[in-house]
Motif scaffolding. Structure first.
Motif, mmCIF file in Angstrom:
data_model
loop_
_atom_site.group_PDB
_atom_site.id
_atom_site.type_symbol
_atom_site.label_atom_id
_atom_site.label_comp_id
_atom_site.label_asym_id
_atom_site.label_seq_id
_atom_site.Cartn_x
_atom_site.Cartn_y
_atom_site.Cartn_z
ATOM 1 N N TRP A 134 0.822 -1.204 0.000
ATOM 2 C CA TRP A 134 0.000 0.000 0.000
ATOM 3 C C TRP A 134 0.860 1.259 0.000
ATOM 4 O O TRP A 134 0.571 2.240 -0.693
ATOM 5 N N TRP A 169 -6.532 3.830 -7.088
ATOM 6 C CA TRP A 169 -6.048 3.222 -5.842
ATOM 7 C C TRP A 169 -5.527 4.343 -4.951
ATOM 8 O O TRP A 169 -4.559 5.016 -5.269
ATOM 9 N N GLY A 171 -3.823 5.926 -1.704
ATOM 10 C CA GLY A 171 -2.780 5.590 -0.754
ATOM 11 C C GLY A 171 -3.111 6.015 0.653
ATOM 12 O O GLY A 171 -4.149 6.651 0.914
ATOM 13 N N ARG A 279 -9.195 1.592 -1.524
ATOM 14 C CA ARG A 279 -8.179 2.027 -0.578
ATOM 15 C C ARG A 279 -7.727 0.821 0.231
ATOM 16 O O ARG A 279 -8.550 0.034 0.696
ATOM 17 N N GLY A 280 -6.420 0.675 0.418
ATOM 18 C CA GLY A 280 -5.916 -0.388 1.277
ATOM 19 C C GLY A 280 -4.804 -1.186 0.625
ATOM 20 O O GLY A 280 -4.321 -0.881 -0.473
ATOM 21 N N GLU A 281 -4.400 -2.234 1.314
ATOM 22 C CA GLU A 281 -3.292 -3.088 0.886
ATOM 23 C C GLU A 281 -3.705 -3.943 -0.313
ATOM 24 O O GLU A 281 -4.815 -4.475 -0.373
ATOM 25 N N TRP A 282 -2.770 -4.092 -1.251
ATOM 26 C CA TRP A 282 -2.954 -5.043 -2.347
ATOM 27 C C TRP A 282 -2.173 -6.294 -1.941
ATOM 28 O O TRP A 282 -1.055 -6.520 -2.351
ATOM 29 N N PHE A 631 -2.017 -1.362 7.807
ATOM 30 C CA PHE A 631 -3.390 -1.573 7.378
ATOM 31 C C PHE A 631 -4.100 -2.534 8.317
ATOM 32 O O PHE A 631 -3.470 -3.343 8.996
ATOM 33 N N GLU A 636 -8.965 -3.039 5.324
ATOM 34 C CA GLU A 636 -8.237 -2.106 4.470
ATOM 35 C C GLU A 636 -7.425 -2.888 3.451
ATOM 36 O O GLU A 636 -6.201 -2.914 3.468
ATOM 37 N N GLN A 637 -8.134 -3.550 2.556
ATOM 38 C CA GLN A 637 -7.525 -4.322 1.483
ATOM 39 C C GLN A 637 -8.347 -4.143 0.218
ATOM 40 O O GLN A 637 -9.552 -3.893 0.280
#
Length: 840
Positions: A134, A169, A171, A279-282, A631, A636-637
């Motif tokens: 992220w 996306w 951040g 929004r969030g972690e990939w 995150f 938050e993914q």
């Protein structure tokens, strides 16, 4: 459902540092391919839809080219970029989620070399890997990149949206990049495009266009098609596909394009149709591969710790007034330097360490036949090259760190007795009291280093050897009482004495620090077992796994030292020759240290190994540290990204709704499974029935390029503590403390440095501070990173010997001088501010 009115064919190669060939050979060939692309552009320069155009998927080979090629060739490249014939993208390599924020900085800062060569970089392209940290969004935006192409591999994971499509996306700092979620780049070879198989390519592309036109969620009137595959040498064969297609499908013209031009084409539609914002972690489905090489990943993490410690030590020594520096007369591992680097050599060595770290971060890992021919010479040689990146970074990073410590400590020249003591450097901006492990006479001793000042050195007497206690299952200090249960393989109870709070889940099947082996259930007919390991994937849910505990073999032993107590037990289990676990408690700090040494044979059947941390935290959720961000797992993914496992940087927290819970850090192993063991569930929703955090230290659940088995001995270290009102900033600070622990060095004789070096940063609880030596012997670079959800007004001050000038750099909003030789700046939310310090 708009009609597709144009097809853009994107010529590039997918950049693997290895896989199809040795990393040593492949890396050189990619650098030489840049010149080949220039020649192809000259040979196929006639304007028109089949004019040769090319995208360099990653920046590394182009960076090497502009640094070493004749000036006329660099100018040829720059002119072709300006003409739209070539795109150079901004990602250094196709990275895994091992990469940390310092390595992200190091990679993007190199783009300055491209700018100086007149080459504009607008886009980042990422291929194969099914995720990206992220914090990379913020780092991209800081580097002037606001577009990202992700050409995900469909094997072994899920995309967040149907491929292809576009979305925004966002951040951690609220800024966003546009993402084109592309098809897998491998269709270029699968469809016959890169080899100019015009009939085969026509059939596949026509089917692809029909699929796009049938999608209600695809508003783009253009189709982007990759002409690429793994490490393909640049050729112009795909131009035949363009000619053939246009001759047979004039209603839907095709032309070559660069990635920059392609995104210029789709972006207006994304803006007009309000493409979704997420929004969030990939979170990367492929990150479990980090557990396929546990020992080497641990070495890599140690290497970057050394490199960062060395940067801080050299920087502080540079800011202080020069003092004599003792040198050794033997080139040795435990000795000081025999020569001191000048500024140019230090800069070159630090850049080389960064390069080696980045090469290890890169996604390729092993050869294409790592599974099919696990014992082949190619597989062995390939991994030797890959592991060599971590080894080189470790060797040179440690050497830089040792020299930095010796430079900082100096020689007082005051004579006196040769007293042997322990100097402990704090490489961070907050005062710290923490345990450190000190090597004395080739044995490790534990020292509780109290009140080590921020960016300073404290001195301690040599710690005594620990004294053994009687065999026992219970130990206690002023802070904790701990009980080990052999039936549960670890700690069954850990009570915080001041509050009576129990930290270990009494209903957990496995104790804290227990080692657990996971294997496929006997008799399984899952296709992963019966057909091909490639079937370990979401399309084939499962298989069913069973867990087996490493059982204790004898009564635990105990030992005691000043202010601390430890308990150790030995165990063995399926495919585990020996497990040796030590838990250490302290009187003066809440920290608990766990060290697990695992010795095992190679096993080629599917297996995993965990270290269990079954924390008792009701109503829990998990904060996880990724590169440059924290995150909340599951929430938050990006949609459909991996929730079965996560690759973290160094820290996590399991907390209840009020933020009360446990902060946890891992020095050596990045993979965790949270709330339960999830292997094989391929979950679309994270379920956390418990506060358990499982460190996933090893696995071999792969089908290509990762190691098929691993044996030998490896050690895994952890540190945790209970906390109240915990938030993201606490996770960030623990992650930094684990990444940059207190650094001890046993010294004999008089030295010049003790106490604070003189650099002060306030408020230290709201920022992380990086130091690095600058371009000359008097310059130091300072970077402040905000860790709060708001802007942070900060002050940087020099109070040490001599005169140091401080100047706010361009990254951030300067706040002025406070009139006392300090600089005030405003660090933007989750952003950075750079300063320069110069000894005058």
């Amino acid at each position: 459902m708009p009609r597709i009115t144009e097809i853009l064919l994107l010529g590039h190669t997918h950049h693997d540092v290895g896989y199809t060939g040795s990393p040593r050979v492949v890396d050189r060939r990619h650098r030489r391919a840049v010149g080949e692309v220039l020649d192809l552009c000259d040979r196929h320069a006639e304007p028109g839809p089949e004019q040769f155009r090319w995208t360099f998927e990653v920046a590394r080979p182009v960076l090497e080219f502009v640094r070493t090629a004749p000036r006329r060739d660099v100018e040829r490249l720059a002119e072709l970029v300006r003409a739209g014939r070539i795109s150079v993208t901004g990602g250094y390599l196709n990275m895994t989620q091992l990469i940390g924020e310092h390595e992200l900085d190091a990679s993007y800062e190199q783009l300055d070399d491209l700018a100086r060569a007149g080459i504009r970089v607008r886009t980042e392209q990422h291929g194969d890997v099914n995720g990206i940290a992220w914090g990379a969004v913020t780092a991209m935006r800081r580097a002037g990149i606001d577009r990202l192409v992700m050409a995900l591999n469909p094997d072994h994971g899920r995309p967040p949206f149907t491929q292809p499509t576009g979305f925004w996306w966002e951040g951690p700092d609220g800024e966003a990049v546009f993402v084109w979620l592309s098809t897998h780049y491998g269709i270029g070879e699968q469809w016959g495009i890169v080899d100019g198989e015009v009939k085969t390519a026509e059939q596949h592309i026509a089917r692809f266009v029909c699929e796009l036109e049938s999608r209600a969620d695809y508003p783009y009137g253009v189709a982007l098609v990759h002409a690429a595959n793994d490490n393909r040498w640049p050729t112009a064969r795909f131009l035949d596909v363009v000619r053939h297609w246009n001759a047979t499908h004039p209603e839907t013209p095709m032309r070559t394009a660069t990635v920059d031009e392609a995104l210029d084409r789709v972006l207006p539609t994304a803006e007009r149709t309000a493409a979704p914002t997420v929004r969030g972690e990939w979170s990367d489905w492929w990150s479990h591969g980090h557990g396929s090489t546990a020992r080497d990943v641990a070495l890599y993490r140690s290497a970057r710790t050394f490199a960062l410690t060395g940067r801080v030590a050299h920087a502080l020594a540079r800011l202080r007034e020069p003092v004599p520096v003792p040198t050794a007369e033997v080139i040795g591992y435990r000795r000081g330097p025999v020569q001191l680097r000048d500024a140019a050599e230090l800069s070159a060595d630090l850049a080389m360490v960064d390069e080696q770290l980045l090469l290890f971060d890169e996604h390729t890992w092993g050869s294409w036949e790592s599974y099919s021919s696990a014992g082949s010479d190619f597989t062995h040689s390939h991994w030797n090259a890959k592991a060599g990146f971590a080894c080189a970074a470790h060797d040179w990073g440690r050497d830089v760190a040792v020299e930095g410590m010796v430079r900082l400590l100096g020689d007082s020249g005051g004579g006196g007795p040769d007293t042997t003591r322990v100097a402990v450097l704090n490489p961070t901006a907050r005062p710290r009291t923490e345990p450190v492990s000190v090597e004395v006479d080739l044995r490790r001793r534990v020292l509780l280093a109290r009140d080590v000042p921020a960016f300073g050195v404290a001195w301690f007497d040599l710690p005594p050897s620990p004294r053994p206690g009687p065999p026992a299952r219970t130990i206690a200090t002023a802070r904790y009482e701990l009980t080990v249960d052999p039936r549960r393989g670890g700690v069954a109870s850990l009570v915080e004495r001041a509050t009576g709070r129990e930290l270990v889940d009494g209903d957990a099947e496995h104790g804290l620090g227990a080692v657990v082996v996971e294997q496929v259930a006997p008799g399984s007919d899952h296709p992963m077992v019966t057909r091909d390991p490639k079937h370990f994937r979401p399309e084939d849910p499962g298989p069913e796994f069973v867990l087996a505990l490493a059982r204790q073999e004898a009564e635990p032993t105990t030992e005691y030292g000043p202010g601390h107590a430890a308990i150790t037990w030995r165990a063995s289990g399926p495919h585990l020759d020996e497990v040796r676990t030590t838990v250490r408690l302290y009187d003066d700090v809440d920290l608990v240290d766990v060290e697990v040494r695992v010795t095992k044979p190679e096993v080629f059947a599917p297996e995993s190994v965990f270290v269990a941390f079954p924390f008792d935290v009701p109503g829990r959720h998990f904060w996880l540290e990724t590169a440059g961000a924290v995150f909340r797992a599951g929430d938050e993914q990006l949609p459909d990204t991996c929730m079965d496992w996560y690759s973290i940087q160094h820290a996590a927290a399991v907390v209840d709704g009020a933020g009360d819970g446990v902060l946890w850090g891992s020095f050596d192993a990045p993979l965790v499974q949270v709330g339960d063991v999830h292997t094989g569930r391929w979950a679309r929703e994270l379920r956390t029935p418990t506060g358990h955090l499982n460190s996933w230290i090893m696995n071999n659940l792969h089908f290509t390029n990762f190691r098929a088995a691993q044996g030998g001995t490896a050690t895994f270290r952890y540190r945790f503590a209970p906390g109240r009102g915990l938030d993201r900033a606490d996770v960030r600070h623990l992650g930094r403390a684990v990444l940059q622990p207190l650094a001890p060095r046993v010294m004999t004789g008089p030295t010049a440095m003790r106490g604070s070096a003189g650099l002060e940063v306030e408020p230290a609880e709201d920022v992380l501070v990086d130091l690095a030596p600058g371009a000359d012997e008097a310059e130091v670079r300072i970077r402040l990173r905000a860790v709060r959800d708001s802007d942070v007004p900060a002050t940087v001050r020099w109070t040490g010997p001599g005169s140091v000038e401080l100047e706010a750099g361009p990254a951030g909003r300067p706040g002025g001088d406070d009139g006392r030789g300090a600089v005030r700046v405003v660090v933007p939310r989750h952003g950075v501010v750079d300063l320069l310090a110069r000894r005058s």
